[in-house]
Motif scaffolding. Structure first.
Motif, PDB file in Angstrom:
ATOM      1  N   ALA A  22       0.812  -1.218   0.000  1.00  0.00           N
ATOM      2  CA  ALA A  22       0.000   0.000   0.000  1.00  0.00           C
ATOM      3  C   ALA A  22       0.846   1.269   0.000  1.00  0.00           C
ATOM      4  O   ALA A  22       0.396   2.306  -0.462  1.00  0.00           O
ATOM      5  N   LYS A  23       2.062   1.187   0.527  1.00  0.00           N
ATOM      6  CA  LYS A  23       2.938   2.360   0.652  1.00  0.00           C
ATOM      7  C   LYS A  23       2.244   3.482   1.444  1.00  0.00           C
ATOM      8  O   LYS A  23       2.136   4.619   1.006  1.00  0.00           O
ATOM      9  N   VAL A  24       1.782   3.110   2.647  1.00  0.00           N
ATOM     10  CA  VAL A  24       1.085   4.056   3.523  1.00  0.00           C
ATOM     11  C   VAL A  24       1.992   5.251   3.810  1.00  0.00           C
ATOM     12  O   VAL A  24       3.161   5.095   4.126  1.00  0.00           O
ATOM     13  N   LYS A  25       1.417   6.435   3.689  1.00  0.00           N
ATOM     14  CA  LYS A  25       2.175   7.675   3.875  1.00  0.00           C
ATOM     15  C   LYS A  25       1.943   8.243   5.280  1.00  0.00           C
ATOM     16  O   LYS A  25       0.867   8.077   5.848  1.00  0.00           O
ATOM     17  N   PRO A  26       2.938   8.955   5.807  1.00  0.00           N
ATOM     18  CA  PRO A  26       2.763   9.602   7.110  1.00  0.00           C
ATOM     19  C   PRO A  26       1.565  10.556   7.090  1.00  0.00           C
ATOM     20  O   PRO A  26       1.306  11.221   6.085  1.00  0.00           O
ATOM     21  N   GLY A  27       0.841  10.594   8.204  1.00  0.00           N
ATOM     22  CA  GLY A  27      -0.298  11.486   8.339  1.00  0.00           C
ATOM     23  C   GLY A  27      -1.593  10.956   7.746  1.00  0.00           C
ATOM     24  O   GLY A  27      -2.619  11.613   7.821  1.00  0.00           O
ATOM     25  N   SER A  28      -1.553   9.764   7.176  1.00  0.00           N
ATOM     26  CA  SER A  28      -2.739   9.215   6.514  1.00  0.00           C
ATOM     27  C   SER A  28      -3.667   8.515   7.509  1.00  0.00           C
ATOM     28  O   SER A  28      -3.334   8.334   8.672  1.00  0.00           O
ATOM     29  N   SER A  29      -4.839   8.128   6.989  1.00  0.00           N
ATOM     30  CA  SER A  29      -5.806   7.378   7.784  1.00  0.00           C
ATOM     31  C   SER A  29      -5.879   5.950   7.261  1.00  0.00           C
ATOM     32  O   SER A  29      -5.848   5.724   6.055  1.00  0.00           O
ATOM     33  N   VAL A  30      -5.953   4.995   8.200  1.00  0.00           N
ATOM     34  CA  VAL A  30      -5.917   3.578   7.862  1.00  0.00           C
ATOM     35  C   VAL A  30      -7.027   2.842   8.605  1.00  0.00           C
ATOM     36  O   VAL A  30      -7.180   3.013   9.812  1.00  0.00           O
ATOM     37  N   VAL A  31      -7.779   2.026   7.875  1.00  0.00           N
ATOM     38  CA  VAL A  31      -8.774   1.137   8.465  1.00  0.00           C
ATOM     39  C   VAL A  31      -8.217  -0.274   8.389  1.00  0.00           C
ATOM     40  O   VAL A  31      -7.701  -0.686   7.343  1.00  0.00           O
ATOM     41  N   VAL A  32      -8.304  -1.024   9.484  1.00  0.00           N
ATOM     42  CA  VAL A  32      -7.872  -2.419   9.507  1.00  0.00           C
ATOM     43  C   VAL A  32      -9.060  -3.259   9.948  1.00  0.00           C
ATOM     44  O   VAL A  32      -9.494  -3.176  11.095  1.00  0.00           O
ATOM     45  N   ILE A  33      -9.603  -4.045   9.014  1.00  0.00           N
ATOM     46  CA  ILE A  33     -10.761  -4.882   9.323  1.00  0.00           C
ATOM     47  C   ILE A  33     -10.264  -6.259   9.734  1.00  0.00           C
ATOM     48  O   ILE A  33      -9.769  -7.024   8.908  1.00  0.00           O
ATOM     49  N   GLY A  34     -10.367  -6.529  11.024  1.00  0.00           N
ATOM     50  CA  GLY A  34      -9.871  -7.758  11.626  1.00  0.00           C
ATOM     51  C   GLY A  34      -8.733  -7.418  12.569  1.00  0.00           C
ATOM     52  O   GLY A  34      -7.686  -6.939  12.144  1.00  0.00           O
ATOM     53  N   ALA A  35      -8.934  -7.612  13.864  1.00  0.00           N
ATOM     54  CA  ALA A  35      -7.922  -7.243  14.857  1.00  0.00           C
ATOM     55  C   ALA A  35      -7.327  -8.475  15.531  1.00  0.00           C
ATOM     56  O   ALA A  35      -6.958  -8.436  16.697  1.00  0.00           O
ATOM     57  N   GLY A  36      -7.212  -9.565  14.778  1.00  0.00           N
ATOM     58  CA  GLY A  36      -6.507 -10.743  15.272  1.00  0.00           C
ATOM     59  C   GLY A  36      -5.017 -10.565  15.040  1.00  0.00           C
ATOM     60  O   GLY A  36      -4.537  -9.442  14.865  1.00  0.00           O
ATOM     61  N   GLY A  37      -4.279 -11.655  15.010  1.00  0.00           N
ATOM     62  CA  GLY A  37      -2.824 -11.588  14.862  1.00  0.00           C
ATOM     63  C   GLY A  37      -2.361 -10.837  13.627  1.00  0.00           C
ATOM     64  O   GLY A  37      -1.470  -9.990  13.694  1.00  0.00           O
ATOM     65  N   ALA A  51       1.066   6.682  10.138  1.00  0.00           N
ATOM     66  CA  ALA A  51      -0.359   6.992   9.948  1.00  0.00           C
ATOM     67  C   ALA A  51      -0.883   7.773  11.151  1.00  0.00           C
ATOM     68  O   ALA A  51      -0.496   7.513  12.287  1.00  0.00           O
ATOM     69  N   GLU A  52      -1.754   8.719  10.889  1.00  0.00           N
ATOM     70  CA  GLU A  52      -2.289   9.557  11.962  1.00  0.00           C
ATOM     71  C   GLU A  52      -3.502   8.914  12.628  1.00  0.00           C
ATOM     72  O   GLU A  52      -3.601   8.882  13.843  1.00  0.00           O
ATOM     73  N   ALA A  53      -4.443   8.433  11.818  1.00  0.00           N
ATOM     74  CA  ALA A  53      -5.635   7.761  12.340  1.00  0.00           C
ATOM     75  C   ALA A  53      -5.551   6.293  11.949  1.00  0.00           C
ATOM     76  O   ALA A  53      -5.445   5.964  10.776  1.00  0.00           O
TER      77      ALA A  53
END
Length: 169
Positions: A22-37, A51-53
């Motif tokens: 994804a090449k996540v950039k600083p200050g961006s917002s990220v959703v993670v669906i699934g909080a297992g391992g 990531a900021e959020a």
């Protein structure tokens, strides 16, 4: 120990989903669906990327509590809350720059797509059951969004293989 080494070698490629794919950039917002391992490792990758959020999503409250310890800034219990509305609220109507689906569910992939903003990226890390089909609204792509898959964090698997010298006995 062997167990710890195994976890570390799995975590590195999962972090690659955030950094390499994804090449996540600083200050961006990220959703993670699934909080297992796997999801916790994606959350850690988002933290490392700056990531900021970081919005952790799960239907199990205990997994969400762990997500906070790994760096999530917001929690959404999808069993009791409307995911799309919560992400809209958290991002002040803009939706997320990146969304990661890590549980292998076509319903969750569609939820990830719906949380991604125009110009954003949705990454499918989870492995859906054999024969499962994904149906998406073509307008998703017309809004300059990207849908991509990820295997082993898009890293060169040969360079991350362990040999017997890495395993403590």
């Amino acid at each position: 120990s062997f167990h710890v080494t195994g976890v570390q070698t799995c975590a590195l490629p999962i972090l690659g989903a955030v950094i390499n794919t994804a090449k996540v950039k600083p200050g961006s917002s990220v959703v993670v669906i699934g909080a297992g391992g796997v999801g916790l490792n994606v959350i850690q990758g988002a933290v490392l990327a700056g990531a900021e959020a970081i919005i952790a999503v799960d239907i199990h409250g205990n997994k969400l509590e762990h997500a906070l310890q790994f760096g999530a800034t917001h929690l959404v219990n999808a069993a009791t809350e409307d995911l799309v509305e919560k992400v809209k609220d958290i991002t002040r109507g803009e939706m997320a720059d990146y969304a990661f689906e890590v549980i292998g569910s076509t319903d969750a992939i569609n939820q990830a797509l719906l949380t991604t903003k125009r110009g954003g990226t949705t990454v499918v890390v989870g492995v859906a059951p054999t024969g499962a089909e994904l149906t998406i609204d073509p307008d998703f792509l017309h809004l300059d969004r990207v849908l991509m898959g990820c295997t082993y964090g898009s890293v060169d698997r040969k360079s991350t293989r362990l040999n017997s010298s890495h395993v403590k006995r």
